[in-house]
Write a protein that holds these residues in place. Structure first.
Motif, PDB file in Angstrom:
ATOM      1  N   GLN A 143       0.821  -1.755  -0.309  1.00 10.73           N
ATOM      2  CA  GLN A 143       0.128   0.247   0.009  1.00 10.73           C
ATOM      3  C   GLN A 143       1.155   1.167   0.105  1.00 10.73           C
ATOM      4  O   GLN A 143       1.879   1.171   1.083  1.00 10.73           O
ATOM      5  N   ILE A 144       0.589   2.008  -1.075  1.00 13.38           N
ATOM      6  CA  ILE A 144       1.098   3.250  -1.085  1.00 13.38           C
ATOM      7  C   ILE A 144       1.100   4.601  -1.078  1.00 13.38           C
ATOM      8  O   ILE A 144      -0.494   4.804  -1.690  1.00 13.38           O
ATOM      9  N   PRO A 145       0.137   5.330   0.708  1.00  5.77           N
ATOM     10  CA  PRO A 145      -0.375   6.954   0.954  1.00  5.77           C
ATOM     11  C   PRO A 145      -0.019   7.570  -0.636  1.00  5.77           C
ATOM     12  O   PRO A 145       1.280   7.523  -1.241  1.00  5.77           O
ATOM     13  N   MET A 146      -1.243   8.204  -0.664  1.00  7.16           N
ATOM     14  CA  MET A 146      -0.468   9.475  -1.783  1.00  7.16           C
ATOM     15  C   MET A 146      -0.051  10.717  -1.261  1.00  7.16           C
ATOM     16  O   MET A 146      -0.787  11.115  -0.427  1.00  7.16           O
ATOM     17  N   PRO A 147       0.410  11.598  -1.524  1.00  2.00           N
ATOM     18  CA  PRO A 147       0.515  12.853  -1.202  1.00  2.00           C
ATOM     19  C   PRO A 147      -0.848  13.910  -1.441  1.00  2.00           C
ATOM     20  O   PRO A 147      -1.523  13.806  -2.070  1.00  2.00           O
ATOM     21  N   ALA A 148      -0.885  15.530  -0.035  1.00  2.00           N
ATOM     22  CA  ALA A 148      -2.069  16.125  -0.396  1.00  2.00           C
ATOM     23  C   ALA A 148      -1.795  16.405  -1.890  1.00  2.00           C
ATOM     24  O   ALA A 148      -3.436  16.650  -2.177  1.00  2.00           O
ATOM     25  N   TYR A 149      -1.108  16.998  -2.842  1.00  2.00           N
ATOM     26  CA  TYR A 149      -1.183  18.058  -2.999  1.00  2.00           C
ATOM     27  C   TYR A 149      -1.115  17.983  -5.037  1.00  2.00           C
ATOM     28  O   TYR A 149      -0.941  18.191  -6.100  1.00  2.00           O
ATOM     29  N   ALA A 150       0.506  17.302  -5.098  1.00  2.00           N
ATOM     30  CA  ALA A 150       1.591  16.715  -5.893  1.00  2.00           C
ATOM     31  C   ALA A 150       0.594  15.674  -6.991  1.00  2.00           C
ATOM     32  O   ALA A 150       0.074  14.802  -6.257  1.00  2.00           O
ATOM     33  N   ASP A 151       1.233  15.122  -7.970  1.00  2.00           N
ATOM     34  CA  ASP A 151       0.574  14.153  -8.705  1.00  2.00           C
ATOM     35  C   ASP A 151       1.795  13.167  -7.868  1.00  2.00           C
ATOM     36  O   ASP A 151       2.870  13.578  -7.264  1.00  2.00           O
ATOM     37  N   GLY A 152       0.900  11.913  -7.849  1.00  2.00           N
ATOM     38  CA  GLY A 152       1.134  10.580  -7.219  1.00  2.00           C
ATOM     39  C   GLY A 152       1.251   9.883  -7.806  1.00  2.00           C
ATOM     40  O   GLY A 152       1.220   9.830  -9.019  1.00  2.00           O
ATOM     41  N   ILE A 153       2.925   9.597  -7.535  1.00  2.00           N
ATOM     42  CA  ILE A 153       3.482   8.643  -8.651  1.00  2.00           C
ATOM     43  C   ILE A 153       3.987   7.758  -7.381  1.00  2.00           C
ATOM     44  O   ILE A 153       4.608   7.689  -6.044  1.00  2.00           O
ATOM     45  N   ALA A 154       3.475   5.925  -7.998  1.00  6.13           N
ATOM     46  CA  ALA A 154       3.281   5.492  -6.718  1.00  6.13           C
ATOM     47  C   ALA A 154       4.934   4.660  -7.841  1.00  6.13           C
ATOM     48  O   ALA A 154       4.206   3.581  -8.747  1.00  6.13           O
ATOM     49  N   GLU A 155       5.098   4.056  -6.796  1.00  6.01           N
ATOM     50  CA  GLU A 155       6.079   2.895  -7.430  1.00  6.01           C
ATOM     51  C   GLU A 155       6.476   1.129  -6.838  1.00  6.01           C
ATOM     52  O   GLU A 155       7.085   1.426  -5.955  1.00  6.01           O
ATOM     53  N   PHE A 156       5.824   0.174  -6.948  1.00  6.89           N
ATOM     54  CA  PHE A 156       5.011  -0.962  -6.263  1.00  6.89           C
ATOM     55  C   PHE A 156       6.551  -1.850  -6.548  1.00  6.89           C
ATOM     56  O   PHE A 156       6.700  -1.962  -8.053  1.00  6.89           O
ATOM     57  N   HIS A 157       6.656  -2.418  -5.409  1.00  6.36           N
ATOM     58  CA  HIS A 157       8.434  -3.654  -5.785  1.00  6.36           C
ATOM     59  C   HIS A 157       7.795  -4.091  -4.634  1.00  6.36           C
ATOM     60  O   HIS A 157       7.954  -4.251  -3.267  1.00  6.36           O
ATOM     61  N   PHE A 158       7.760  -5.773  -4.815  1.00  5.79           N
ATOM     62  CA  PHE A 158       7.486  -6.480  -3.657  1.00  5.79           C
ATOM     63  C   PHE A 158       7.630  -8.066  -3.957  1.00  5.79           C
ATOM     64  O   PHE A 158       7.817  -8.503  -5.658  1.00  5.79           O
ATOM     65  N   ARG A 159       7.480  -8.579  -3.654  1.00  5.36           N
ATOM     66  CA  ARG A 159       8.307 -10.247  -3.574  1.00  5.36           C
ATOM     67  C   ARG A 159       7.333 -11.264  -2.958  1.00  5.36           C
ATOM     68  O   ARG A 159       6.281 -11.322  -1.822  1.00  5.36           O
ATOM     69  N   LEU A 160       6.567 -11.810  -3.719  1.00  5.76           N
ATOM     70  CA  LEU A 160       5.163 -13.322  -3.796  1.00  5.76           C
ATOM     71  C   LEU A 160       6.022 -14.738  -3.510  1.00  5.76           C
ATOM     72  O   LEU A 160       7.000 -14.755  -3.943  1.00  5.76           O
ATOM     73  N   ARG A 161       5.824 -15.085  -2.101  1.00  9.96           N
ATOM     74  CA  ARG A 161       6.339 -16.536  -2.273  1.00  9.96           C
ATOM     75  C   ARG A 161       5.580 -17.827  -2.508  1.00  9.96           C
ATOM     76  O   ARG A 161       4.372 -17.855  -2.954  1.00  9.96           O
ATOM     77  N   GLY A 162       6.690 -18.613  -3.423  1.00  7.32           N
ATOM     78  CA  GLY A 162       6.166 -19.609  -4.867  1.00  7.32           C
ATOM     79  C   GLY A 162       5.333 -20.288  -3.629  1.00  7.32           C
ATOM     80  O   GLY A 162       4.408 -20.900  -4.511  1.00  7.32           O
ATOM     81  N   ALA A 163       5.461 -19.976  -2.462  1.00 10.29           N
ATOM     82  CA  ALA A 163       4.668 -21.834  -1.512  1.00 10.29           C
ATOM     83  C   ALA A 163       3.227 -21.387  -1.087  1.00 10.29           C
ATOM     84  O   ALA A 163       2.485 -22.126  -1.316  1.00 10.29           O
ATOM     85  N   ASP A 164       3.267 -19.740  -1.403  1.00  9.64           N
ATOM     86  CA  ASP A 164       2.241 -18.907  -1.351  1.00  9.64           C
ATOM     87  C   ASP A 164       0.560 -18.578  -2.638  1.00  9.64           C
ATOM     88  O   ASP A 164       0.086 -19.067  -2.715  1.00  9.64           O
ATOM     89  N   LEU A 165       1.731 -19.478  -3.473  1.00  5.30           N
ATOM     90  CA  LEU A 165       1.229 -19.186  -5.167  1.00  5.30           C
ATOM     91  C   LEU A 165       0.083 -20.578  -5.473  1.00  5.30           C
ATOM     92  O   LEU A 165       0.179 -21.480  -4.896  1.00  5.30           O
ATOM     93  N   GLY A 166       0.266 -20.375  -7.231  1.00  4.15           N
ATOM     94  CA  GLY A 166      -0.689 -21.973  -7.523  1.00  4.15           C
ATOM     95  C   GLY A 166      -1.688 -21.124  -8.582  1.00  4.15           C
ATOM     96  O   GLY A 166      -1.997 -20.445  -8.660  1.00  4.15           O
ATOM     97  N   GLY A 167      -1.689 -22.168  -9.730  1.00  9.64           N
ATOM     98  CA  GLY A 167      -2.472 -21.999  -9.786  1.00  9.64           C
ATOM     99  C   GLY A 167      -2.693 -20.156 -10.776  1.00  9.64           C
ATOM    100  O   GLY A 167      -1.617 -19.558 -11.995  1.00  9.64           O
ATOM    101  N   LEU A 168      -3.999 -19.482 -11.322  1.00  4.36           N
ATOM    102  CA  LEU A 168      -3.883 -18.705 -12.035  1.00  4.36           C
ATOM    103  C   LEU A 168      -3.400 -16.754 -10.696  1.00  4.36           C
ATOM    104  O   LEU A 168      -4.265 -17.326  -9.740  1.00  4.36           O
ATOM    105  N   LEU A 169      -2.580 -16.161 -10.796  1.00  2.00           N
ATOM    106  CA  LEU A 169      -1.990 -15.063 -10.063  1.00  2.00           C
ATOM    107  C   LEU A 169      -2.602 -13.924 -10.768  1.00  2.00           C
ATOM    108  O   LEU A 169      -2.671 -13.377 -11.680  1.00  2.00           O
TER     109      LEU A 169
END
Length: 297
Positions: free
Chosen positions: A89-115
């Protein structure tokens, strides 16, 4: 694109400019593909995405005050494991344009099928003085999109662990063991576990290189897949309530086994398959060997 009709004002779609999800690999980044047929449960996924929001328009077109707190959220869901959770989750600033850089890792053991990767622009806090036509509840969705990635093809996928068989009740020199527990209505992820003997370096190394297997690794993986498919099919046929007419819950062991049997023996009824195994087990074993295309590397 179909858009949900919400009971409050939302901004135009173009207030958000979202790049496609990118998969972080050894050599850099690549656009998220539609499918990863070589994926396995030991393979974690590192994902990135840049999202830009015209916050002034987003708030104005939603009827929100200029300083209304907003947040961009990424949530993942895996149909093969029936698991889901917040990725970032990335909070957006109050007045400027919002730019969010998502970067995260998902454990393979939690996945499977359609992500499923869902990204959404949300109201961050409840508004007690909101007008009826504007968003008021925390978590109200102002914009969203979804991108999908298929993580498994025809081969059965399940969690695995590399252990020392000398510390277990399994034979010290066995290479692997597929453990099946629970009833047909149990979740697949909690019912199947492939155990690989770390003392068998050939097999253990093959799984470590599963994403980029060599010739020997491919042969080992093919043998394991064939044996796992045999065990799963035989386990299914031993259950009296395993029929094509049974309505197994999605993501359950029964649904997984039924899908596997239908892939290996298309157009054949469960009754016919069960009778063939009972009347000619040796021939049935050869049928199954041909169905899984063993050693076709």
């Amino acid at each position: 694109m179909t858009r949900r009709v919400l009971p409050y004002r939302v901004p135009a779609e173009d207030v958000v400019s979202a790049e496609t999800w990118r998969l972080v690999v050894e050599d850099g980044e690549v656009p998220l593909p539609e499918a990863m047929p070589d994926w396995d449960y030991q393979m974690d996924l590192s994902l990135r995405r840049t999202v830009r929001v015209d916050l002034e328009r987003a708030r104005r077109q939603s009827g929100l005050p200029d300083d209304t707190p907003l947040v961009l959220s990424a949530v993942w869901t895996a149909t093969g494991s029936n698991l889901s959770g917040p990725a970032q989750q990335i909070p957006m600033p109050a007045y400027a344009d919002g730019i969010a850089e998502f970067h995260f890792r998902l454990r393979g053991a939690d996945l499977g099928g359609l992500l499923l990767l869902d990204t959404a622009l949300l109201l961050a806090e409840r508004r007690v003085d909101a007008r009826p036509s504007t968003p008021r509840r925390a978590g109200s969705v102002l914009w969203s999109d979804r991108q999908t990635l298929r993580l498994q093809g025809d081969a059965p996928q399940f969690p695995m662990a590399v252990i020392d068989f000398a510390r277990t009740s399994f034979p010290d020199d066995a290479a692997w063991h597929l453990q099946i527990s629970g009833g047909l209505d149990s979740a697949t992820m909690g019912s199947l576990l492939l155990l690989v003997n770390e003392r068998n370096s050939t097999t253990a190394n093959a799984f470590q290189k599963a994403s980029k297997p060599g010739p020997v690794d491919r042969i080992v993986l093919s043998a394991v897949y064939a044996d796992a498919a045999r065990i799963m099919v035989e386990h299914a046929l031993n259950q009296d309530d395993f029929t094509e007419d049974t309505d197994f819950p999605e993501g359950s062991l029964g649904a997984t086994l039924l899908n596997l049997v239908e892939q290996l023996f298309p157009g054949q009824s469960i009754t016919d398959i069960r009778l063939r195994r009972q009347q000619s087990p040796a021939l049935f074993a050869s049928d199954l060997q041909a169905a899984v295309k063993i050693f076709e590397v």
